[in-house]
Design an enzyme around this catalytic site. Sequence first.
Site, mmCIF file in Angstrom:
data_model
loop_
_atom_site.group_PDB
_atom_site.id
_atom_site.type_symbol
_atom_site.label_atom_id
_atom_site.label_comp_id
_atom_site.label_asym_id
_atom_site.label_seq_id
_atom_site.Cartn_x
_atom_site.Cartn_y
_atom_site.Cartn_z
ATOM 1 N N ASP A 1 0.978 -1.322 -0.294
ATOM 2 C CA ASP A 1 0.003 -0.119 0.058
ATOM 3 C C ASP A 1 1.106 1.220 -0.050
ATOM 4 O O ASP A 1 2.514 1.272 -0.055
ATOM 5 C CB ASP A 1 -0.937 0.398 1.253
ATOM 6 C CG ASP A 1 -0.623 0.164 2.257
ATOM 7 O OD1 ASP A 1 1.063 0.394 2.778
ATOM 8 O OD2 ASP A 1 -1.267 -0.847 3.544
ATOM 9 N N ARG A 2 0.104 2.466 -0.364
ATOM 10 C CA ARG A 2 1.056 3.980 -0.372
ATOM 11 C C ARG A 2 1.850 4.055 0.715
ATOM 12 O O ARG A 2 2.966 5.448 0.569
ATOM 13 C CB ARG A 2 -0.043 4.915 -0.391
ATOM 14 C CG ARG A 2 0.117 6.211 -1.420
ATOM 15 C CD ARG A 2 -1.184 6.977 -1.118
ATOM 16 N NE ARG A 2 -0.336 8.267 -0.853
ATOM 17 C CZ ARG A 2 -1.322 9.222 -2.215
ATOM 18 N NH1 ARG A 2 -1.228 8.083 -3.140
ATOM 19 N NH2 ARG A 2 -0.436 10.479 -2.385
#
Length: 174
Positions: free
Chosen positions: A18-19
């Site tokens: 994820d980011r």
Amino acid sequence: RLMRRLGNPELVPLHRIDRATAGLVLFSANPASRAAYQALFRERRIDKRYEALAPALPDASFPLLRRSRIVAGEPFFRMQEVDGESNTETRIDVLARGADGWRYALHPVTGRKHQLRVHMAALGAPICGVTLYPVLTDKAADDYRRPLKLLAHSLAFADPLSGKSRRFESRMVL
């Protein structure tokens, strides 16, 4: 962006992070062989190693294995451990012990959303910079002054096409 930079519209991520997580992402560049590499993850034939900075767990015996049942919580983007048959498994070891916390090696056997964050928080050592576990905290979106201290460090597997051992490591360091 990577598809444009490399000029390959067939590029697809196989190992997603994820980011907020730093580190390694594995891509497939060839649709004809993609399924063979996707099967590595589905069939748990890949060794994934993450590193995390988190508070010390001096009373725990390492390496340790964390198994639990993780399901969607409230709000919808948070996961939670509940009673029931385990659907997650993470091997955890200590790489370094420091005065401000420890550096852990995390090997997720399964791949549930936020599994590493949930497991570390449940053990009493939430990953530094985490804003969702054990409680949801207010934090400006993408506050890079306080990054999540979680790194997708390496992937290792037997190549499903050639049989050769493959190992990829991030050059990043926490």
